[in-house]
Scaffold this active site. Structure first.
Site, PDB file in Angstrom:
ATOM      1  N   ARG A   1      -4.096  10.327   3.444  1.00 24.56           N
ATOM      2  CA  ARG A   1      -2.868  10.749   3.937  1.00 24.56           C
ATOM      3  C   ARG A   1      -1.842  10.980   2.782  1.00 24.56           C
ATOM      4  NH1 ARG A   1      -1.245  14.035   7.656  1.00 24.56           N
ATOM      5  NH2 ARG A   1       0.825  13.719   7.862  1.00 24.56           N
TER       6      ARG A   1
ATOM      7  N   ARG B   1      -9.062   0.269   3.456  1.00 28.41           N
ATOM      8  CA  ARG B   1      -8.220   1.127   2.969  1.00 28.41           C
ATOM      9  C   ARG B   1      -6.625   0.610   2.633  1.00 28.41           C
ATOM     10  NH1 ARG B   1      -6.809   5.952   6.298  1.00 28.41           N
ATOM     11  NH2 ARG B   1      -5.296   5.914   4.991  1.00 28.41           N
TER      12      ARG B   1
ATOM     13  N   ARG C   1      -0.165  15.029  12.756  1.00 27.71           N
ATOM     14  CA  ARG C   1       0.929  14.427  11.933  1.00 27.71           C
ATOM     15  C   ARG C   1       1.402  15.625  10.859  1.00 27.71           C
ATOM     16  NH1 ARG C   1      -1.905   9.130   9.375  1.00 27.71           N
ATOM     17  NH2 ARG C   1       0.065   8.888   8.659  1.00 27.71           N
ATOM     18  N   PRO C   2       2.253  16.224  11.606  1.00 27.95           N
ATOM     19  CA  PRO C   2       2.722  17.448  10.631  1.00 27.95           C
ATOM     20  C   PRO C   2       3.509  17.340   9.455  1.00 27.95           C
ATOM     21  CG  PRO C   2       4.335  16.881  12.606  1.00 27.95           C
ATOM     22  CD  PRO C   2       3.225  15.955  12.558  1.00 27.95           C
ATOM     23  N   ILE C   3       3.525  18.128   8.306  1.00 22.75           N
ATOM     24  CA  ILE C   3       4.311  17.909   7.152  1.00 22.75           C
ATOM     25  C   ILE C   3       5.294  19.032   6.940  1.00 22.75           C
ATOM     26  CG2 ILE C   3       2.497  16.555   5.902  1.00 22.75           C
ATOM     27  CD1 ILE C   3       1.900  19.149   4.133  1.00 22.75           C
ATOM     28  N   ASP C   4       5.787  19.536   8.171  1.00 23.84           N
ATOM     29  CA  ASP C   4       6.755  20.531   7.927  1.00 23.84           C
ATOM     30  C   ASP C   4       8.251  20.193   7.514  1.00 23.84           C
ATOM     31  OD1 ASP C   4       6.760  19.038  10.666  1.00 23.84           O
ATOM     32  OD2 ASP C   4       8.786  19.899  10.935  1.00 23.84           O
ATOM     33  N   GLN C   5       8.438  18.922   7.565  1.00 28.96           N
ATOM     34  CA  GLN C   5       9.897  18.541   6.918  1.00 28.96           C
ATOM     35  C   GLN C   5       9.710  18.102   5.564  1.00 28.96           C
ATOM     36  OE1 GLN C   5      12.501  17.986   8.897  1.00 28.96           O
ATOM     37  NE2 GLN C   5      11.220  19.004  10.163  1.00 28.96           N
TER      38      GLN C   5
ATOM     39  N   ASP D   1       3.735   0.137  11.949  1.00 32.32           N
ATOM     40  CA  ASP D   1       2.380  -0.349  11.252  1.00 32.32           C
ATOM     41  C   ASP D   1       1.879  -1.724  11.920  1.00 32.32           C
ATOM     42  OD1 ASP D   1       2.123   2.058  10.362  1.00 32.32           O
ATOM     43  OD2 ASP D   1       3.054   1.682   8.378  1.00 32.32           O
TER      44      ASP D   1
ATOM     45  N   LYS E   1       0.804  -1.123   0.103  1.00 31.12           N
ATOM     46  CA  LYS E   1       0.140   0.131   0.181  1.00 31.12           C
ATOM     47  C   LYS E   1       0.779   1.405   0.042  1.00 31.12           C
ATOM     48  CE  LYS E   1      -1.922   2.221   3.996  1.00 31.12           C
ATOM     49  NZ  LYS E   1      -1.659   3.501   3.925  1.00 31.12           N
ATOM     50  N   ASN E   2       1.880   1.396   0.905  1.00 18.03           N
ATOM     51  CA  ASN E   2       2.791   2.512   1.136  1.00 18.03           C
ATOM     52  C   ASN E   2       3.565   2.800  -0.012  1.00 18.03           C
ATOM     53  OD1 ASN E   2       0.881   3.172   3.191  1.00 18.03           O
ATOM     54  ND2 ASN E   2       2.705   2.570   4.736  1.00 18.03           N
TER      55      ASN E   2
ATOM     56  N   CYS F   1      -5.562   8.208   8.398  1.00 15.80           N
ATOM     57  CA  CYS F   1      -5.827   7.570   9.922  1.00 15.80           C
ATOM     58  C   CYS F   1      -5.366   8.724  10.870  1.00 15.80           C
ATOM     59  CB  CYS F   1      -4.854   6.317  10.124  1.00 15.80           C
ATOM     60  SG  CYS F   1      -5.640   4.933   9.306  1.00 15.80           S
TER      61      CYS F   1
HETATM   62  N1  EPU Z   1       7.092  13.949  11.216  1.00 17.79           N
HETATM   63  C1  EPU Z   1       7.280  15.295  11.488  1.00 17.79           C
HETATM   64  N2  EPU Z   1       7.328  16.179  10.540  1.00 17.79           N
HETATM   65  C2  EPU Z   1       7.040  15.854   9.096  1.00 17.79           C
HETATM   66  C3  EPU Z   1       6.667  14.682   8.878  1.00 17.79           C
HETATM   67  C4  EPU Z   1       6.854  13.541  10.043  1.00 17.79           C
HETATM   68  O1  EPU Z   1       7.362  15.685  12.674  1.00 17.79           O
HETATM   69  O2  EPU Z   1       7.049  16.748   8.320  1.00 17.79           O
HETATM   70  C5  EPU Z   1       6.954  13.031  12.243  1.00 17.79           C
HETATM   71  C6  EPU Z   1       5.466  12.264  12.345  1.00 17.79           C
HETATM   72  O3  EPU Z   1       4.841  13.088  13.174  1.00 17.79           O
HETATM   73  C7  EPU Z   1       5.685  11.071  12.791  1.00 17.79           C
HETATM   74  C8  EPU Z   1       7.315  10.602  12.282  1.00 17.79           C
HETATM   75  O4  EPU Z   1       7.926  11.990  12.066  1.00 17.79           O
HETATM   76  O5  EPU Z   1       5.996  11.115  14.490  1.00 17.79           O
HETATM   77  C9  EPU Z   1       7.363   9.799  11.116  1.00 17.79           C
HETATM   78  O6  EPU Z   1       6.172  10.123  10.301  1.00 17.79           O
HETATM   79  P1  EPU Z   1       6.236   9.787   8.551  1.00 17.79           P
HETATM   80  O7  EPU Z   1       6.379  11.151   7.931  1.00 17.79           O
HETATM   81  O8  EPU Z   1       7.598   8.903   8.582  1.00 17.79           O
HETATM   82  O9  EPU Z   1       4.845   9.196   8.435  1.00 17.79           O
HETATM   83  P2  EPU Z   1       4.106   9.269   7.214  1.00 17.79           P
HETATM   84  O10 EPU Z   1       5.081   9.454   5.956  1.00 17.79           O
HETATM   85  O11 EPU Z   1       3.247  10.281   7.485  1.00 17.79           O
HETATM   86  C10 EPU Z   1       4.019   6.641   6.448  1.00 17.79           C
HETATM   87  C11 EPU Z   1       2.879   5.798   6.373  1.00 17.79           C
HETATM   88  C12 EPU Z   1       2.386   5.503   7.973  1.00 17.79           C
HETATM   89  C13 EPU Z   1       3.612   4.946   9.032  1.00 17.79           C
HETATM   90  C14 EPU Z   1       4.665   5.856   8.751  1.00 17.79           C
HETATM   91  C15 EPU Z   1       5.782   5.350   9.447  1.00 17.79           C
HETATM   92  C16 EPU Z   1       2.157   6.414   4.302  1.00 17.79           C
HETATM   93  C17 EPU Z   1       1.198   6.632   3.440  1.00 17.79           C
HETATM   94  N3  EPU Z   1       2.088   6.482   5.587  1.00 17.79           N
HETATM   95  O12 EPU Z   1       3.465   7.980   7.066  1.00 17.79           O
HETATM   96  O13 EPU Z   1       1.358   4.212   7.557  1.00 17.79           O
HETATM   97  O14 EPU Z   1       3.083   4.787   9.932  1.00 17.79           O
HETATM   98  O15 EPU Z   1       5.057   6.087   7.535  1.00 17.79           O
HETATM   99  O16 EPU Z   1       6.412   4.323   9.067  1.00 17.79           O
HETATM  100  O17 EPU Z   1       3.207   5.873   3.648  1.00 17.79           O
HETATM  101  C18 EPU Z   1      -0.128   2.919   7.812  1.00 17.79           C
HETATM  102  O18 EPU Z   1       0.016   2.072   6.786  1.00 17.79           O
HETATM  103  O19 EPU Z   1      -1.088   2.425   8.734  1.00 17.79           O
HETATM  104  C19 EPU Z   1       0.430   4.027   8.129  1.00 17.79           C
HETATM  105  C20 EPU Z   1      -0.202   4.715   9.134  1.00 17.79           C
END
Ligand code: EPU
Length: 431
Positions: free
Chosen positions: A93, A400, A122-126, A308, A22-23, A117
């Site tokens: 997401r 999903r 769930r910030p996207i600042d990075q 996950d 999925k991811n 979810c």
């Molecule tokens: N984070 C920040 N700033 C950012 C991005 C992330 O502080 O700009 C923090 C998050 O708050 C979190 C950590 O960094 O504490 C890791 O977040 P990451 O960005 O790695 O997560 P993501 O890319 O939003 C993906 C998967 C998630 C999985 C995480 C961690 C997708 C669509 N989602 O999320 O999958 O938990 O990586 O491996 O790829 C799931 O499949 O059930 C799921 C939630």
């Protein structure tokens, strides 16, 4: 309203085929926006998140056709707009990958803030920090839309991620694939789906090195050509079935997988006393031989134990006598499901990032809900452990991310069905 009805207490036996990841799929489908020709993507999981991201691309003008259950034809050449501000975009997401892909193609993007979810902030600042370092100005409009735009073209640069982020790593890779010059991402995430996205982009002619390590170098190219590409197997779906086999003290073979991607999961199952046999593209999980032992789990970015799979393993650990401690080290708030397990008789207390599980207590069936995708998987595993009949609601979360979960579990001997409630206490079974 739809529910899963599960009558547990029976060990799982047999073989199950794992679908595409999925991811990886939810990043690779928007990545096709960067391509200058049509592509065919294979081993795509047939799940609602894939349907959603495919419809979003269609709304933007792409020709997206399902060739068969697991293959998509995508022609992105007619996409003329860089706007993705619809309810569909808000519904998932991974729609944040539209930012990187549109920026890479048009030098600008306007995308609704992503949903998905809910487990805390769930910030996207990075992601935004990366785009800005490459010369794009970003701004949040009305608290709901992200706009990103560069004056001339994106420029390669050095980006150090303050947190190891899967999404930020992939999004920056997307934008950088067609940027001018060299982009270096430091402290990059190393998940298998990051390598898969890099392989996909490279197969189209991109120049990405180091994916799978914490330094990724991307030299931008001018043209990406069409390819046929097959997505990697879903390590989390595989981990979920392995966990279900252990929780029911069964013995199953999980097929169409990459055992290397599952090392942290197999290590933990072995620690619990489960017999694991690895083959080239399959793993046999036998929990029928010995009583299982408690263990502790700490989630970490890859190659650590995946967050996950954390809820599913908590559901397994509640069946094993002794105290097990789960340490959630990736997300701030991924324990909403615990209150549902407690309804089933689990003894679990949550203290900050820790969940303390007193396993082996008597469990009873209770109506529970899937509070998110993996929480839903944990409810199924818990229900499979319990002799009574459990009803699981909010199954749209589970759908999903898990293809044909009812059919796959049935083929392993589980008593599970999807039930459609059509009125007061009235049930109509169609599946
Ligand atoms: N984070 C920040 N700033 C950012 C991005 C992330 O502080 O700009 C923090 C998050 O708050 C979190 C950590 O960094 O504490 C890791 O977040 P990451 O960005 O790695 O997560 P993501 O890319 O939003 C993906 C998967 C998630 C999985 C995480 C961690 C997708 C669509 N989602 O999320 O999958 O938990 O990586 O491996 O790829 C799931 O499949 O059930 C799921 C939630």
């Amino acid at each position: 309203m739809e529910k899963f009805v599960v009558t547990g207490g029976k060990p799982l036996f047999g073989e199950v085929n794992i679908s595409g990841a999925k991811n990886a799929a939810v990043a690779i489908i928007p990545a096709v926006i960067l391509c200058d020709e049509p592509c065919q993507i294979e081993n795509i999981p047939n799940i609602s998140d894939v349907a959603l991201i495919s419809r979003i691309l269609q709304q933007m003008g792409a020709n997206v056709r399902r060739i068969n259950k697991s293959s998509l034809y995508i022609d992105p050449t007619h996409i003329k707009i860089y706007n993705a501000v619809t309810d569909l975009v808000r519904g998932m997401r991974a729609s944040y990958y539209l930012l990187g892909a549109l920026l890479g193609r048009f030098g600008k993007a306007k995308v609704a803030l992503p949903g998905g979810c809910n487990f805390g902030v769930r910030p996207i600042d990075q992601h935004l920090k990366g785009f800005e370092a490459m010369g794009a100005a970003t701004r949040l409009v009305d608290g709901a839309i992200i706009e990103a735009e560069c004056e001339t073209e994106l420029q390669g640069t050095h980006i150090y991620l303050d947190v190891v982020s899967v999404g930020a790593t992939m999004n920056i890779m997307l934008a950088a694939s067609k940027a001018k010059g060299l982009t270096i991402i430091e402290n990059a995430a190393k998940e298998p789906h990051i390598v898969d996205l890099a392989n996909f982009l490279n197969s189209m002619g991109a120049d990405i090195r180091g994916a799978g390590t914490d330094v990724i170098k991307i030299r931008g190219v001018g043209y990406l050509h069409g390819v046929t590409y097959s997505i990697i197997p879903d390590q989390i779906e595989a981990g979920t079935y392995m966990c279900a086999a252990a929780a029911t003290r069964g013995c199953i073979t999980v097929k169409n997988i990459t055992p290397k991607h599952l090392e942290s999961i197999t290590a933990k199952l072995r620690e619990m006393g489960v017999k694991i046999t690895e083959y080239d593209e399959a793993i046999k999980v036998d929990a029928s031989l010995n009583p299982l032992k408690r263990c502790n789990i700490k989630t970490m970015p890859h190659p650590g134990f995946p967050t996950d799979c954390q809820p599913q393993f908590a559901a397994l650990l509640m069946s094993i006598p002794g105290t097990s401690i789960v340490n959630e080290n990736v997300w701030d708030n991924r324990y909403q499901y615990v209150s549902e397990l407690i309804r089933m008789g689990a003894h679990i207390s949550v203290e900050g990032r820790l969940a303390i599980i007193e396993g082996g207590t008597p469990l009873t069936a209770a109506p529970v809900k899937a509070t998110d995708l993996r929480a839903g998987a944990a409810m199924i595993i818990a229900a499979l452990e319990i002799k009574g009949t459990t009803e699981i609601s909010s199954i749209q979360y589970i759908e999903r991310g898990y293809e044909d979960v009812v059919e796959k579990l049935k083929s392993l001997g589980a008593d599970i069905k999807k039930v459609y409630f059509t009125g007061d206490n009235e049930e109509e079974l169609r599946a």
